[in-house]
Design a protein around this motif. Structure first.
Motif, PDB file in Angstrom:
ATOM      1  N   SER A  10       2.788   9.984  20.543  1.00 29.64           N
ATOM      2  CA  SER A  10       2.024   8.595  20.531  1.00 29.64           C
ATOM      3  C   SER A  10       2.135   8.064  19.354  1.00 29.64           C
ATOM      4  O   SER A  10       1.532   7.135  18.742  1.00 29.64           O
ATOM      5  N   ASP A  11       3.116   8.538  18.317  1.00 32.18           N
ATOM      6  CA  ASP A  11       3.008   8.248  16.945  1.00 32.18           C
ATOM      7  C   ASP A  11       4.640   7.671  16.730  1.00 32.18           C
ATOM      8  O   ASP A  11       5.565   8.245  16.412  1.00 32.18           O
ATOM      9  N   PRO A  12       5.006   6.420  17.380  1.00 30.57           N
ATOM     10  CA  PRO A  12       6.213   5.793  17.055  1.00 30.57           C
ATOM     11  C   PRO A  12       6.493   5.629  15.657  1.00 30.57           C
ATOM     12  O   PRO A  12       5.804   5.358  14.686  1.00 30.57           O
ATOM     13  N   SER A  13       7.748   6.066  15.384  1.00 33.53           N
ATOM     14  CA  SER A  13       8.366   5.483  13.946  1.00 33.53           C
ATOM     15  C   SER A  13       9.442   4.766  13.844  1.00 33.53           C
ATOM     16  O   SER A  13       9.637   4.190  12.798  1.00 33.53           O
ATOM     17  N   SER A  14      10.079   4.311  14.953  1.00 38.94           N
ATOM     18  CA  SER A  14      11.012   3.143  14.732  1.00 38.94           C
ATOM     19  C   SER A  14      10.325   1.639  14.846  1.00 38.94           C
ATOM     20  O   SER A  14       9.348   1.859  15.910  1.00 38.94           O
ATOM     21  N   LYS A  17      10.185   1.142  18.722  1.00 45.64           N
ATOM     22  CA  LYS A  17       8.981   1.970  19.303  1.00 45.64           C
ATOM     23  C   LYS A  17       7.828   1.096  19.118  1.00 45.64           C
ATOM     24  O   LYS A  17       6.807   1.200  20.182  1.00 45.64           O
ATOM     25  N   ILE A  18       7.542   0.875  18.249  1.00 46.58           N
ATOM     26  CA  ILE A  18       6.291   0.075  17.571  1.00 46.58           C
ATOM     27  C   ILE A  18       5.975  -0.963  18.462  1.00 46.58           C
ATOM     28  O   ILE A  18       5.067  -1.510  18.753  1.00 46.58           O
ATOM     29  N   ALA A  19       7.142  -1.941  18.563  1.00 46.21           N
ATOM     30  CA  ALA A  19       7.176  -3.285  19.269  1.00 46.21           C
ATOM     31  C   ALA A  19       6.665  -2.919  20.623  1.00 46.21           C
ATOM     32  O   ALA A  19       5.794  -3.631  21.333  1.00 46.21           O
ATOM     33  N   LEU A  20       7.269  -1.809  21.524  1.00 45.53           N
ATOM     34  CA  LEU A  20       6.999  -1.527  22.661  1.00 45.53           C
ATOM     35  C   LEU A  20       5.524  -1.048  23.027  1.00 45.53           C
ATOM     36  O   LEU A  20       4.660  -1.433  23.574  1.00 45.53           O
ATOM     37  N   ALA A  21       5.021  -0.320  21.756  1.00 46.86           N
ATOM     38  CA  ALA A  21       3.674   0.067  21.851  1.00 46.86           C
ATOM     39  C   ALA A  21       2.714  -0.856  21.824  1.00 46.86           C
ATOM     40  O   ALA A  21       1.681  -0.955  22.161  1.00 46.86           O
TER      41      ALA A  21
END
Length: 87
Positions: A10-14, A17-21
């Motif tokens: 649950s910790d996106p780094s890219s 992944k942040i935009a999707l989260a």
């Protein structure tokens, strides 16, 4: 001996992944509100504010240390294979 811990999924780094989260993860939805940033926007924001992020991170560590939440010291981290190892 080193203790290994997997990075939480649950910790996106890219930026992608942040935009999707920001569309699917409740914690990110609470922060983003009605905004759904594109990954390029997230990437640009991170590049522009990189130095500020470092300052905030250091401030959070100092605050946590002052309140006794953490104890600061030396840690060696090996991120081989996506795992963090504290030696």
């Amino acid at each position: 001996m080193c203790a290994a811990a997997r990075r939480p999924s649950s910790d996106p780094s890219s930026s992608r992944k942040i935009a999707l989260a920001c569309e699917r993860n409740l914690a990110f939805l609470a922060i983003a509100g009605e905004h759904r940033p594109d990954f390029r926007t997230v990437s640009d924001f991170r590049k522009i504010h990189l130095e500020a992020f470092a300052d905030v991170f250091i401030g959070v560590l100092q605050l946590a240390s002052a309140t006794g939440m953490i104890k600061l010291g030396s840690v060696s981290i090996d991120r081989a294979g996506g795992e963090f190892r504290r030696c």
